[in-house]
Design a protein around this motif. Structure first.
Motif, PDB file in Angstrom:
ATOM      1  N   ASP A 256     -17.974 -92.239 -11.457  1.00  0.00           N
ATOM      2  CA  ASP A 256     -16.853 -91.272 -11.965  1.00  0.00           C
ATOM      3  C   ASP A 256     -15.703 -91.910 -11.925  1.00  0.00           C
ATOM      4  O   ASP A 256     -14.559 -91.318 -11.632  1.00  0.00           O
ATOM      5  CB  ASP A 256     -17.164 -90.048 -11.219  1.00  0.00           C
ATOM      6  CG  ASP A 256     -16.359 -88.927 -11.929  1.00  0.00           C
ATOM      7  OD1 ASP A 256     -16.239 -89.014 -13.378  1.00  0.00           O
ATOM      8  OD2 ASP A 256     -15.928 -88.136 -11.271  1.00  0.00           O
ATOM      9  N   GLY A 257     -15.631 -93.252 -11.656  1.00  0.00           N
ATOM     10  CA  GLY A 257     -14.316 -94.032 -11.633  1.00  0.00           C
ATOM     11  C   GLY A 257     -13.963 -94.479 -10.433  1.00  0.00           C
ATOM     12  O   GLY A 257     -13.990 -93.556  -9.223  1.00  0.00           O
ATOM     13  N   LEU A 258     -13.646 -95.517 -10.115  1.00  0.00           N
ATOM     14  CA  LEU A 258     -13.348 -96.203  -8.536  1.00  0.00           C
ATOM     15  C   LEU A 258     -11.884 -96.723  -8.604  1.00  0.00           C
ATOM     16  O   LEU A 258     -11.731 -97.893  -9.233  1.00  0.00           O
ATOM     17  CB  LEU A 258     -14.581 -97.033  -8.285  1.00  0.00           C
ATOM     18  CG  LEU A 258     -14.646 -97.367  -6.880  1.00  0.00           C
ATOM     19  CD1 LEU A 258     -15.176 -96.074  -6.015  1.00  0.00           C
ATOM     20  CD2 LEU A 258     -15.567 -98.388  -6.279  1.00  0.00           C
ATOM     21  N   LEU A 259     -11.066 -96.065  -8.099  1.00  0.00           N
ATOM     22  CA  LEU A 259      -9.774 -96.611  -7.919  1.00  0.00           C
ATOM     23  C   LEU A 259      -9.603 -97.331  -6.857  1.00  0.00           C
ATOM     24  O   LEU A 259      -9.957 -96.971  -5.615  1.00  0.00           O
ATOM     25  CB  LEU A 259      -8.592 -95.518  -7.911  1.00  0.00           C
ATOM     26  CG  LEU A 259      -7.308 -95.792  -7.584  1.00  0.00           C
ATOM     27  CD1 LEU A 259      -6.531 -96.484  -8.869  1.00  0.00           C
ATOM     28  CD2 LEU A 259      -6.297 -94.417  -7.526  1.00  0.00           C
ATOM     29  N   CYS A 260      -9.227 -98.605  -6.831  1.00  0.00           N
ATOM     30  CA  CYS A 260      -9.075 -99.766  -5.928  1.00  0.00           C
ATOM     31  C   CYS A 260      -7.471-100.124  -5.637  1.00  0.00           C
ATOM     32  O   CYS A 260      -7.157-100.370  -6.905  1.00  0.00           O
ATOM     33  CB  CYS A 260      -9.910-100.713  -6.074  1.00  0.00           C
ATOM     34  SG  CYS A 260     -11.742-100.110  -6.318  1.00  0.00           S
ATOM     35  N   ALA A 261      -7.195-100.526  -4.532  1.00  0.00           N
ATOM     36  CA  ALA A 261      -5.820-101.300  -4.486  1.00  0.00           C
ATOM     37  C   ALA A 261      -5.917-101.854  -3.130  1.00  0.00           C
ATOM     38  O   ALA A 261      -6.374-101.578  -2.087  1.00  0.00           O
ATOM     39  CB  ALA A 261      -4.759-100.282  -4.433  1.00  0.00           C
ATOM     40  N   VAL A 262      -5.211-103.228  -3.294  1.00  0.00           N
ATOM     41  CA  VAL A 262      -5.015-103.863  -2.220  1.00  0.00           C
ATOM     42  C   VAL A 262      -3.517-103.779  -1.680  1.00  0.00           C
ATOM     43  O   VAL A 262      -2.717-103.643  -2.290  1.00  0.00           O
ATOM     44  CB  VAL A 262      -5.146-105.500  -2.525  1.00  0.00           C
ATOM     45  CG1 VAL A 262      -4.859-106.440  -1.239  1.00  0.00           C
ATOM     46  CG2 VAL A 262      -6.715-105.893  -3.050  1.00  0.00           C
ATOM     47  N   LYS A 263      -3.461-103.525  -0.204  1.00  0.00           N
ATOM     48  CA  LYS A 263      -2.204-103.515   0.433  1.00  0.00           C
ATOM     49  C   LYS A 263      -1.714-104.935   0.513  1.00  0.00           C
ATOM     50  O   LYS A 263      -2.239-105.730   1.147  1.00  0.00           O
ATOM     51  CB  LYS A 263      -2.537-102.980   1.567  1.00  0.00           C
ATOM     52  CG  LYS A 263      -1.063-102.490   2.465  1.00  0.00           C
ATOM     53  CD  LYS A 263      -1.299-101.899   3.936  1.00  0.00           C
ATOM     54  CE  LYS A 263       0.128-101.895   4.680  1.00  0.00           C
ATOM     55  NZ  LYS A 263      -0.250-101.410   5.926  1.00  0.00           N
TER      56      LYS A 263
END
Length: 264
Positions: A256-263
Protein backbone atom coordinates in the motif's frame (compact mmCIF):
# COMPACT_ATOMS: atom_id res chain seq x y z
CA UNK A 1 -8.58 3.81 -15.66
CA UNK A 2 -10.68 0.65 -16.03
CA UNK A 3 -13.88 2.74 -15.84
CA UNK A 4 -12.77 4.93 -18.69
CA UNK A 5 -13.41 2.40 -21.46
CA UNK A 6 -17.15 2.27 -20.61
CA UNK A 7 -17.84 6.02 -20.55
CA UNK A 8 -18.39 8.57 -23.31
CA UNK A 9 -15.48 10.88 -24.11
CA UNK A 10 -17.23 13.81 -22.47
CA UNK A 11 -17.01 12.08 -19.11
CA UNK A 12 -13.36 11.12 -19.28
CA UNK A 13 -12.03 14.25 -17.60
CA UNK A 14 -14.30 13.81 -14.60
CA UNK A 15 -12.66 10.51 -13.69
CA UNK A 16 -9.07 11.29 -14.68
CA UNK A 17 -6.71 10.83 -11.74
CA UNK A 18 -6.16 14.50 -10.84
CA UNK A 19 -3.32 14.83 -8.34
CA UNK A 20 -4.20 16.97 -5.30
CA UNK A 21 -2.49 20.39 -5.32
CA UNK A 22 -1.78 19.91 -1.60
CA UNK A 23 0.65 17.12 -2.41
CA UNK A 24 1.91 17.70 -5.92
CA UNK A 25 2.83 21.05 -7.53
CA UNK A 26 0.98 22.05 -10.72
CA UNK A 27 2.59 21.13 -14.02
CA UNK A 28 4.33 23.94 -15.85
CA UNK A 29 3.21 22.85 -19.30
CA UNK A 30 -0.06 21.20 -20.35
CA UNK A 31 -0.20 18.06 -22.38
CA UNK A 32 -0.52 14.29 -22.11
CA UNK A 33 1.45 12.50 -19.42
CA UNK A 34 1.99 8.73 -19.39
CA UNK A 35 -0.86 8.25 -21.86
CA UNK A 36 -3.44 10.35 -19.97
CA UNK A 37 -5.01 13.36 -21.71
CA UNK A 38 -4.08 16.83 -20.47
CA UNK A 39 -6.73 19.14 -19.00
CA UNK A 40 -7.49 20.75 -22.37
CA UNK A 41 -7.07 17.70 -24.59
CA UNK A 42 -9.89 15.66 -26.08
CA UNK A 43 -9.75 11.93 -26.58
CA UNK A 44 -9.69 10.98 -30.26
CA UNK A 45 -9.99 7.52 -31.82
CA UNK A 46 -6.21 7.55 -32.36
CA UNK A 47 -5.67 7.36 -28.55
CA UNK A 48 -6.11 3.62 -28.21
CA UNK A 49 -8.14 2.57 -25.23
CA UNK A 50 -7.25 -1.03 -26.02
CA UNK A 51 -3.59 -0.21 -25.57
CA UNK A 52 -4.32 1.37 -22.20
CA UNK A 53 -6.11 -1.80 -21.11
CA UNK A 54 -3.02 -3.85 -22.03
CA UNK A 55 -0.73 -1.52 -20.08
CA UNK A 56 -3.02 -1.69 -17.06
CA UNK A 57 -3.13 -5.46 -17.21
CA UNK A 58 0.64 -5.72 -17.53
CA UNK A 59 1.16 -3.46 -14.54
CA UNK A 60 -1.27 -5.41 -12.39
CA UNK A 61 0.41 -8.66 -13.35
CA UNK A 62 3.87 -7.24 -12.67
CA UNK A 63 2.86 -5.87 -9.27
CA UNK A 64 1.25 -9.18 -8.29
CA UNK A 65 4.39 -11.05 -9.34
CA UNK A 66 6.62 -8.62 -7.41
CA UNK A 67 4.48 -8.96 -4.30
CA UNK A 68 4.83 -12.75 -4.33
CA UNK A 69 8.47 -12.82 -5.47
CA UNK A 70 9.93 -13.57 -2.02
CA UNK A 71 8.29 -16.67 -0.56
CA UNK A 72 7.12 -16.63 3.06
CA UNK A 73 7.60 -19.53 5.43
CA UNK A 74 5.14 -21.24 7.78
CA UNK A 75 5.90 -18.91 10.70
CA UNK A 76 5.09 -15.85 8.59
CA UNK A 77 1.88 -17.43 7.33
CA UNK A 78 0.93 -18.27 10.92
CA UNK A 79 1.52 -14.64 11.95
CA UNK A 80 -0.59 -13.47 9.00
CA UNK A 81 -3.42 -15.74 10.07
CA UNK A 82 -3.29 -14.34 13.62
CA UNK A 83 -3.36 -10.79 12.26
CA UNK A 84 -6.35 -11.61 10.07
CA UNK A 85 -8.18 -13.16 13.01
CA UNK A 86 -7.49 -10.04 15.08
CA UNK A 87 -8.75 -7.73 12.34
CA UNK A 88 -5.28 -6.24 11.75
CA UNK A 89 -3.73 -5.42 8.40
CA UNK A 90 -0.30 -6.97 8.04
CA UNK A 91 2.25 -5.72 5.54
CA UNK A 92 2.10 -7.42 2.16
CA UNK A 93 4.77 -9.97 1.19
CA UNK A 94 6.29 -7.43 -1.19
CA UNK A 95 6.43 -4.80 1.54
CA UNK A 96 7.97 -7.35 3.91
CA UNK A 97 10.63 -8.20 1.34
CA UNK A 98 11.41 -4.49 0.93
CA UNK A 99 11.74 -4.08 4.71
CA UNK A 100 14.11 -7.04 4.83
CA UNK A 101 16.19 -5.50 2.03
CA UNK A 102 16.29 -2.05 3.66
CA UNK A 103 17.37 -3.48 7.02
CA UNK A 104 20.15 -5.41 5.31
CA UNK A 105 21.19 -2.37 3.26
CA UNK A 106 21.93 -0.29 6.36
CA UNK A 107 23.42 -3.34 8.16
CA UNK A 108 20.90 -2.64 10.92
CA UNK A 109 21.85 -3.55 14.45
CA UNK A 110 19.12 -1.50 16.17
CA UNK A 111 15.63 -1.09 14.67
CA UNK A 112 12.58 0.56 16.22
CA UNK A 113 9.14 -0.54 15.06
CA UNK A 114 5.92 1.38 15.68
CA UNK A 115 3.10 -1.16 15.50
CA UNK A 116 4.07 -4.74 16.37
CA UNK A 117 0.84 -6.25 15.12
CA UNK A 118 1.24 -10.01 15.19
CA UNK A 119 4.85 -9.97 14.05
CA UNK A 120 4.76 -10.12 10.24
CA UNK A 121 6.80 -6.96 9.63
CA UNK A 122 9.05 -7.74 12.60
CA UNK A 123 10.02 -11.12 11.15
CA UNK A 124 11.02 -9.52 7.88
CA UNK A 125 13.03 -6.84 9.66
CA UNK A 126 14.83 -9.40 11.83
CA UNK A 127 15.72 -11.47 8.76
CA UNK A 128 17.39 -8.41 7.24
CA UNK A 129 19.20 -7.24 10.38
CA UNK A 130 22.61 -8.32 11.61
CA UNK A 131 22.68 -11.60 13.56
CA UNK A 132 23.29 -9.63 16.76
CA UNK A 133 20.69 -6.98 15.93
CA UNK A 134 17.84 -6.10 18.30
CA UNK A 135 14.34 -5.08 17.25
CA UNK A 136 12.53 -2.73 19.65
CA UNK A 137 8.85 -2.98 18.85
CA UNK A 138 6.04 -0.90 20.35
CA UNK A 139 2.32 -1.64 20.34
CA UNK A 140 -0.62 -0.66 22.58
CA UNK A 141 -1.98 -4.23 22.53
CA UNK A 142 0.08 -6.72 24.64
CA UNK A 143 -2.02 -9.61 23.33
CA UNK A 144 -0.86 -8.92 19.79
CA UNK A 145 2.73 -8.80 20.99
CA UNK A 146 2.31 -12.26 22.48
CA UNK A 147 1.45 -13.59 19.04
CA UNK A 148 4.55 -11.83 17.69
CA UNK A 149 6.71 -13.49 20.37
CA UNK A 150 5.45 -16.91 19.29
CA UNK A 151 6.04 -16.13 15.63
CA UNK A 152 9.59 -14.90 16.29
CA UNK A 153 10.33 -18.03 18.29
CA UNK A 154 8.93 -20.23 15.50
CA UNK A 155 11.32 -18.50 13.08
CA UNK A 156 14.24 -19.44 15.31
CA UNK A 157 15.06 -15.98 16.63
CA UNK A 158 16.53 -15.93 20.14
CA UNK A 159 14.43 -14.14 22.75
CA UNK A 160 17.06 -11.42 23.15
CA UNK A 161 16.67 -10.40 19.49
CA UNK A 162 13.44 -8.50 20.22
CA UNK A 163 12.41 -6.05 22.93
CA UNK A 164 8.64 -5.73 23.29
CA UNK A 165 7.32 -2.51 24.82
CA UNK A 166 3.56 -2.27 25.31
CA UNK A 167 2.10 1.21 25.17
CA UNK A 168 1.17 4.12 22.96
CA UNK A 169 4.03 4.98 20.60
CA UNK A 170 4.19 8.68 21.45
CA UNK A 171 4.52 7.79 25.13
CA UNK A 172 7.28 5.23 24.52
CA UNK A 173 9.43 6.80 21.79
CA UNK A 174 10.64 9.77 23.89
CA UNK A 175 12.25 7.23 26.25
CA UNK A 176 14.41 5.71 23.50
CA UNK A 177 18.00 6.84 22.92
CA UNK A 178 18.89 9.73 20.62
CA UNK A 179 20.71 8.66 17.42
CA UNK A 180 20.63 5.06 18.66
CA UNK A 181 18.83 3.42 15.73
CA UNK A 182 19.67 2.42 12.18
CA UNK A 183 16.07 2.13 10.98
CA UNK A 184 12.66 3.21 12.27
CA UNK A 185 9.59 1.52 10.76
CA UNK A 186 6.28 3.29 11.29
CA UNK A 187 3.02 1.35 10.93
CA UNK A 188 0.86 2.91 13.62
CA UNK A 189 -1.89 5.50 13.91
CA UNK A 190 -1.97 7.53 10.69
CA UNK A 191 -3.21 10.58 12.58
CA UNK A 192 0.17 10.61 14.37
CA UNK A 193 2.51 10.16 11.41
CA UNK A 194 3.98 13.67 11.63
CA UNK A 195 4.84 13.07 15.28
CA UNK A 196 6.39 9.72 14.34
CA UNK A 197 8.54 11.51 11.78
CA UNK A 198 9.81 14.02 14.35
CA UNK A 199 10.64 11.25 16.82
CA UNK A 200 12.28 9.14 14.11
CA UNK A 201 14.63 11.96 13.11
CA UNK A 202 15.75 12.17 16.73
CA UNK A 203 16.18 8.41 17.07
CA UNK A 204 18.08 7.82 13.83
CA UNK A 205 21.82 8.04 13.36
CA UNK A 206 23.06 9.89 10.26
CA UNK A 207 22.57 7.55 7.32
CA UNK A 208 19.67 5.79 9.06
CA UNK A 209 16.33 5.07 7.42
CA UNK A 210 12.79 6.06 8.35
CA UNK A 211 10.06 4.02 6.65
CA UNK A 212 6.28 4.55 6.64
CA UNK A 213 3.83 1.86 5.54
CA UNK A 214 0.49 2.66 3.88
CA UNK A 215 1.46 5.86 2.06
CA UNK A 216 -1.08 5.22 -0.71
CA UNK A 217 -4.04 4.70 1.67
CA UNK A 218 -5.59 2.35 -0.91
CA UNK A 219 -5.45 5.05 -3.59
CA UNK A 220 -7.01 7.80 -1.51
CA UNK A 221 -3.77 9.76 -1.15
CA UNK A 222 -3.93 10.84 -4.81
CA UNK A 223 -7.73 10.93 -5.07
CA UNK A 224 -8.95 14.48 -5.68
CA UNK A 225 -12.23 13.93 -3.81
CA UNK A 226 -12.88 14.79 -0.15
CA UNK A 227 -10.78 12.62 2.17
CA UNK A 228 -10.72 11.81 5.90
CA UNK A 229 -8.23 13.46 8.23
CA UNK A 230 -5.86 10.49 8.24
CA UNK A 231 -5.39 10.81 4.46
CA UNK A 232 -4.74 14.54 4.79
CA UNK A 233 -2.09 13.72 7.40
CA UNK A 234 -0.45 11.28 4.96
CA UNK A 235 -0.39 13.95 2.27
CA UNK A 236 1.26 16.35 4.67
CA UNK A 237 3.76 13.67 5.65
CA UNK A 238 4.63 13.00 2.01
CA UNK A 239 5.13 16.68 1.33
CA UNK A 240 7.18 17.21 4.51
CA UNK A 241 9.49 14.27 3.78
CA UNK A 242 9.94 15.29 0.15
CA UNK A 243 10.79 18.90 1.00
CA UNK A 244 13.02 18.26 4.03
CA UNK A 245 16.68 19.19 3.46
CA UNK A 246 17.59 16.60 6.10
CA UNK A 247 16.15 13.64 4.18
CA UNK A 248 16.72 11.77 0.92
CA UNK A 249 13.25 10.38 0.09
CA UNK A 250 11.74 7.72 -2.14
CA UNK A 251 8.21 6.35 -2.47
CA UNK A 252 8.22 2.63 -3.29
CA UNK A 253 5.14 1.18 -5.06
CA UNK A 254 4.96 -2.01 -3.00
CA UNK A 255 1.94 -3.10 -0.97
CA UNK A 256 0.00 0.00 0.00
CA UNK A 257 2.98 2.29 -0.59
CA UNK A 258 6.26 2.42 1.32
CA UNK A 259 7.62 5.90 2.01
CA UNK A 260 11.36 5.73 2.75
CA UNK A 261 13.91 8.40 3.55
CA UNK A 262 17.57 8.43 4.55
CA UNK A 263 18.62 10.89 7.27
CA UNK A 264 21.54 12.98 6.05
Amino acid sequence: MRLRQHLPDAQVHRISPVLPPLLFPPLQTPGPICGFPGPTDTVTPRQSRGQERVITGNRQTSWAFADAYVAEDDALRWARDRARDAGLRAVSPGTGAALRLLAATVDAKAVAEIGTGCGVSGIHLLHGMRPDGVLTTVDPEPEHQQFARQAFRACGFASNRARFIPGRALDVLPRLADAGYDLVFCDGDRLEVLDYLAESLRLLRPGGLVVFEGAFAHGRTVDSGPQPTEVLRLRELLRTVRESPDLVPSLLPVGDGLLCAVKR
